[in-house]
Write an enzyme that holds these catalytic residues in place. Structure first.
Site, PDB file in Angstrom:
ATOM      1  NE  ARG A  34      -3.709   0.259   2.107  1.00  0.00           N
ATOM      2  CZ  ARG A  34      -4.281  -0.720   3.872  1.00  0.00           C
ATOM      3  NH1 ARG A  34      -4.669   0.572   4.977  1.00  0.00           N
ATOM      4  NH2 ARG A  34      -5.120  -1.672   3.798  1.00  0.00           N
ATOM      5  CG  HIS A  80      -6.622  -1.805  -5.623  1.00  0.00           C
ATOM      6  ND1 HIS A  80      -5.640  -1.635  -5.616  1.00  0.00           N
ATOM      7  CD2 HIS A  80      -6.677  -0.512  -5.325  1.00  0.00           C
ATOM      8  CE1 HIS A  80      -4.858  -1.029  -4.069  1.00  0.00           C
ATOM      9  NE2 HIS A  80      -5.955   0.023  -3.939  1.00  0.00           N
ATOM     10  CE1 TYR A 124     -22.298  15.153 -14.595  1.00  0.00           C
ATOM     11  CE2 TYR A 124     -21.100  14.856 -12.326  1.00  0.00           C
ATOM     12  CZ  TYR A 124     -21.926  14.908 -13.280  1.00  0.00           C
ATOM     13  OH  TYR A 124     -23.618  14.838 -12.638  1.00  0.00           O
TER      14      TYR A 124
END
Length: 742
Positions: A34, A80, A124
Site C-alpha cells: 500500500r 484492487h 463526468y
C-alpha cells in the site's frame, strides 16, 4: 444422515502474542502492498493496477478517452478491491500537472486545480494514458516481468512494470506506512537519464560527478531551491534530508513610481487559495505590517500580486518577512525509503535508486530479448517448412489430395516437424505463387540476422549497456530538457544573507497606540496616543486601571504579585473594537495572582522591586524580559507574601512607608542589585507590612499621593539607614501613606 458435533477451533493464546502477530501481519501488508513504492518502477500497487487496467481497456495515447468511472470500475472489480473514491483520487493525482512532474494520465474534464478545489465526480471526467505512461508499460506482452494472480484468482496482474524511465525519482512518491514513511520529491527526467547513462558507462563513477548531473529536485510548480550544493549532496548521499523551496517572484513597476511584487510560482504541494487566506489573516492580525494588500490575478498561470505599504519599503525585506511567516517558503522532505526488488524496505541513496532502476532495465532487456528469440525460432521453424516444400509443390498437392492422413506422410516425405507440417497444411492456395517464396526467403534472412544479433545481445553485458544507453538517450530526446514538458522548472539560488540578530520589530511598522487595561485585567489597544477619558467603555462593574502610550514596535512589561515578569509585543495585542481580551489569554497568570505594574520596556533601565514584607532589591529590566507565556520569576515571595512595588530607578534616595504610617528615607546605594532573589530588608515593622515605596532625588524633594512636595529641610528627621523602623509620616502627608506616581 446425521452429522457429528461441530468442533470449535478455539486455542488458548496470550493476548500480547495474538496482538503482536496480527499487528505485524497488518504492518507488513501496509508496507509492501500500500504505502511504499517499488524502487524499480516507482509505483505503489494502486497506481500500477490503474495503468495496467487502462492498458487492457486500450486507452493508449492515440486512442480516445473513456469515462474515469469505467476505469475505476475495472480496477476495483479485477485488481484492487478497495474503495472507489480512493482509487479515483489516485487516478486524479496521476493526471494533475501541478501534483505530478510527468503526468501518467491524460485527463479530460475538471481534475482539480492548484487552489485545492476538488475534481469533478468520476462520471463526468475522462482519461487515457500519456506517452510517459506508455513507456512504463512497454514490454508487458513480451514476458518482460513476472505476473501473479489477482486477489480473486480469476486474472493476472504484473508484479512490477517494465518502466523504461526512472519513474521513482522522476515523479517522486509519498506514503505513510506502519513505523516508516517515504517522501521522494520529483526530479528532472533529462538529468536522471544523463545520470543513468553515466552510471551504466561507469558503475564506479564518483558521487560528486553524479550530483553535478542531478542538481536537485524539479517540482511541477517550479519555485527556487535555496539550499547550498553541499547540503543537497549530503541528502542524496544518505537518502534523507530536506530542501528549502521558495516561491518565485519579481518586482513590477507601477505608474507614479510605485511597485508591486508578483509571485508566479509557489512551492510544491502548497495550495494557492489557502496561502492567500493565510496571508490575509496575518494582515488582519497586524503581523505583516509592511504589506498593504494581496490580490489573486491568476488565470491559467499563477499571478499573486503583493502591494507594499509604501514604495520606500525594500521588496527583499517584505519578501523575507513573508518567507518567514507563510508557506511562500516550504521545506520539502527527502526520505528515500522504498521497496528494494519489491520486497525489502530500504533507505536508498541517489546512486542506489538509479542502480536499482538500471538493474531492473537490464533484466527487462534480457527477458524481452529471450522472448523475442523464442518468437523468432518459432517463426523460422515455420518458414523453413515452407521453403522445404516450395520446390515440390506438385508432390505436396498430390499428397494432400490422395492421402486420408496427409500430415504424417508430409513429415516423412519432406522431413518436417509437427509444427511445420501443420503450417503447410494450413497454407492458403494463393500463397503458392512464386512471389510468395521470395518474400518467405527475405523474411527468413531478416529473422536469421535479428536472431544472431539478439543472441549476441543476451550474451554480452557490454552490448546490453550500449542498448540501454541508446534507449535512455532516445527517451531524453522525447521527454528531456529540450522539450516543453521536460524543461527544468525549479531553479537554484543562493540563500540570502539575513542578519539573524534583526529583531521582529524591524518588520513592524512603527505606529502610536494606547494600551488600556481594566481593573479586571481586560486588555486592548487603540490607535494613536489618546488621553484617558470617560468615553472608553468597560464591562459592567469594571473600570480603568492602566493607560499607557506606546508604539507598535514596543514590548509591554507586566510585573505580577507572584514575583514574575511577563512580556507582550504591542503589535500582537487585540485592537480597540469591543472590550478587549482577558490578559490570561496571553500569559499564564495564576488565578490568585494580580498585576502590580505595567509599562513599556526600555533597554538598560533599572527597577526597584519590593514585597509586602519590606524586602526589596534593584534589578535590570533587560534581565526581566520573558517572551514565554509562563513568564520569568525575578522576585522570590513566600507563602502569604506578595510582590508590591516595581519602581523605575531615577534618583538617589529610597522612601518607604509601612501600614503603621511610618516613613523611612535612605540612600539608594544601600540597596543591592540582584538578578533574582528575595532581596534585603528595606524597612523594619513590628506589626503590618510595607505600604508603598518610591525613588526620588533628595534635592528635589518628595511628593506624596496628593502631589504635595516635601522639601529636604522638612524631611531631615526621616532620613536614616536601610532596615530602620522610621518615624510617623510628616504632618500633612497623604492619609493613604502612598507616594506620587508619574
Amino acid at each position: 444422515m446425521g452429522e457429528g458435533p461441530i468442533k470449535d477451533d478455539i486455542r488458548p493464546e496470550p493476548l500480547s502474542k495474538a496482538l503482536s502477530e496480527r499487528y505485524l501481519a497488518y504492518a507488513l501488508s501496509t508496507i509492501t502492498s500500500r504505502a511504499l513504492p517499488d524502487a524499480r518502477d516507482g509505483l505503489k500497487p494502486v497506481h500500477r493496477r490503474l495503468l495496467h487496467a487502462m492498458r487492457i481497456l486500450g486507452l493508449n495515447p492515440e486512442a480516445g478517452f473513456k469515462k474515469c468511472a469505467r476505469v475505476v470500475g475495472d480496477v476495483i472489480g479485477k485488481f484492487h478491491p478497495h474503495g472507489d473514491q480512493s482509487v479515483y483520487d489516485a487516478l486524479v493525482r496521476l493526471a494533475q500537472d501541478f501534483a505530478v512532474r510527468y503526468p501518467l494520465v491524460d485527463g479530460q474534464g475538471n481534475f482539480g486545480n492548484v487552489d485545492g478545489d476538488n475534481p469533478a465526480a468520476m462520471r463526468y471526467t475522462e482519461s487515457r494514458l500519456t506517452a510517459i505512461a506508455q513507456s512504463l508499460l512497454d514490454g508487458l506482452d513480451e514476458d518482460a516481468v513476472d505476473f501473479r494472480a489477482t486477489y480473486d484468482g480469476e486474472d493476472e496482474e504484473p508484479i512490477v512494470l517494465p518502466a523504461a524511465i526512472p519513474n521513482l525519482l522522476a515523479n517522486g512518491s509519498n506514503g505513510i506506512a506502519v513505523g516508516m514513511a517515504t517522501s521522494v520529491p520529483p526530479h528532472n527526467l533529462g538529468e536522471l537519464c544523463a545520470a543513468a547513462v553515466a552510471l551504466i558507462g561507469n558503475p564506479n563513477i564518483q558521487d560528486k560527478t553524479l550530483f553535478r548531473l542531478v542538481k536537485g529536485p524539479d517540482f511541477p510548480t517550479g519555485g527556487i531551491i535555496i539550499d547550498d550544493p553541499d547540503s543537497i549532496a549530503e541528502a542524496y548521499r544518505t537518502g534523507r534530508g530536506s530542501f528549502r523551496v521558495r516561491a518565485r517572484w519579481f518586482r513590477e513597476e507601477t505608474p507614479k513610481g510605485g511597485y508591486h511584487i508578483v509571485v508566479d510560482q509557489v512551492p510544491f504541494q502548497v495550495q494557492k487559495a489557502k496561502l492567500i487566506e493565510r496571508i490575509a489573516a496575518l494582515m488582519d492580525e497586524k503581523k505583516l505590517p509592511l504589506l498593504e494588500d494581496i490580490r489573486d490575478e491568476s488565470a491559467e498561470d499563477i499571478r499573486v500580486v503583493l502591494v507594499p505599504k509604501n514604495r520606500s519599503i525594500e521588496p527583499e525585506l517584505l519578501m523575507e518577512q513573508l518567507f518567514r511567516f507563510t508557506d511562500l517558503e516550504a521545506r520539502i522532505p527527502l526520505n528515500l525509503n522504498v521497496l528494494d526488488k519489491g520486497v525489502t524496505p530500504k533507505v536508498m541513496s541517489l546512486r542506489e535508486a538509479l542502480t536499482a532502476f538500471i538493474d531492473h532495465r537490464r533484466e527487462v532487456l534480457a527477458r524481452r530479448s529471450r522472448f523475442r528469440l523464442g518468437k523468432i525460432a518459432d517463426r523460422l521453424e515455420v518458414l523453413e517448412g515452407y521453403l522445404a516444400v516450395y520446390l515440390n509443390l506438385d508432390k505436396v498437392i498430390r499428397i494432400i489430395r490422395t492421402e486420408d492422413e496427409p500430415k504424417p506422410v508430409l513429415i516423412k516425405a519432406f522431413k518436417l516437424t509437427e509444427r511445420q507440417a501443420e503450417a503447410v497444411l494450413n497454407m492458403r492456395l494463393r500463397s503458392l505463387r512464386r512471389l510468395e517464396e521470395t518474400q518467405i526467403r527475405s523474411e527468413h534472412d531478416a529473422l536469421s540476422k535479428e536472431q544472431k544479433e539478439l543472441k549476441k545481445l543476451v550474451a554480452s553485458e557490454r552490448m546490453q549497456s550500449d542498448y540501454m544507453i541508446a534507449d535512455l538517450k532516445s527517451l531524453d530526446e522525447k521527454f528531456g530538457n529540450k522539450t516543453q514538458l521536460g524543461k527544468r522548472r525549479t531553479q537554484f539560488a543562493k540563500a540570502p544573507d539575513i542578519d539573524e540578530d534583526v529583531s521582529p520589530e524591524a518588520f513592524i511598522e512603527k505606529e502610536p497606540v494606547t494600551v488600556v487595561c481594566s481593573q479586571k485585567l481586560w486588555l486592548r489597544t487603540m490607535k494613536g496616543h489618546q488621553e484617558s477619558n470617560a468615553g472608553v467603555k468597560y464591562k459592567e462593574g469594571d473600570r480603568a486601571r492602566f493607560w499607557i502610550h506606546a508604539q507598535t514596535t514596543d514590548k509591554l512589561m507586566l510585573f505580577a504579585t507572584d514575583g514574575r515578569f511577563y512580556t507582550l509585543e504591542c503589535s500582537k495585542l487585540p485592537g480597540g473594537r469591543g472590550l478587549g481580551e482577558a490578559i490570561r489569554t496571553f500569559i499564564e497568570l495564576p488565578p490568585e495572582a494580580d498585576i502590580v505594574a505595567m509599562f513599556v520596556y526600555t533597554e538598560g533601565r533599572k527597577l526597584l522591586l519590593a514585597s509586602t514584607t519590606g524586602h526589596g532589591f534593584v534589578t535590570s529590566e533587560d534581565e526581566a524580559v520573558a517572551m514565554t507565556r509562563s513568564g520569568k520569576r525575578i522576585m522570590s515571595v513566600g507563602t502569604g507574601e506578595e510582590a508590591l512595588c516595581c519602581i523605575f530607578v531615577n534618583g538617589d534616595s529610597v522612601a518607604t512607608t509601612g501600614e503603621n504610617h511610618k516613613l523611612l528615607i535612605f540612600p539608594l546605594a544601600e540597596v543591592p542589585e540582584l538578578a533574582r532573589g528575595k532581596g534585603v530588608r528595606l524597612q523594619r515593622y513590628k506589626d503590618g507590612n510595607l505600604n508603598d515605596a518610591t525613588i526620588f532625588t533628595w534635592k528635589e524633594g518628595l511628593r506624596d499621593a496628593n502631589n504635595r512636595t516635601f522639601t529636604p529641610s522638612e524631611l531631615k528627621e526621616w532620613r536614616g539607614e536601610r532596615a530602620q523602623a522610621g518615624r510617623l509620616v510628616p504632618k500633612g502627608f497623604a492619609k493613604s501613606g502612598k507616594f506620587a506616581r508619574d
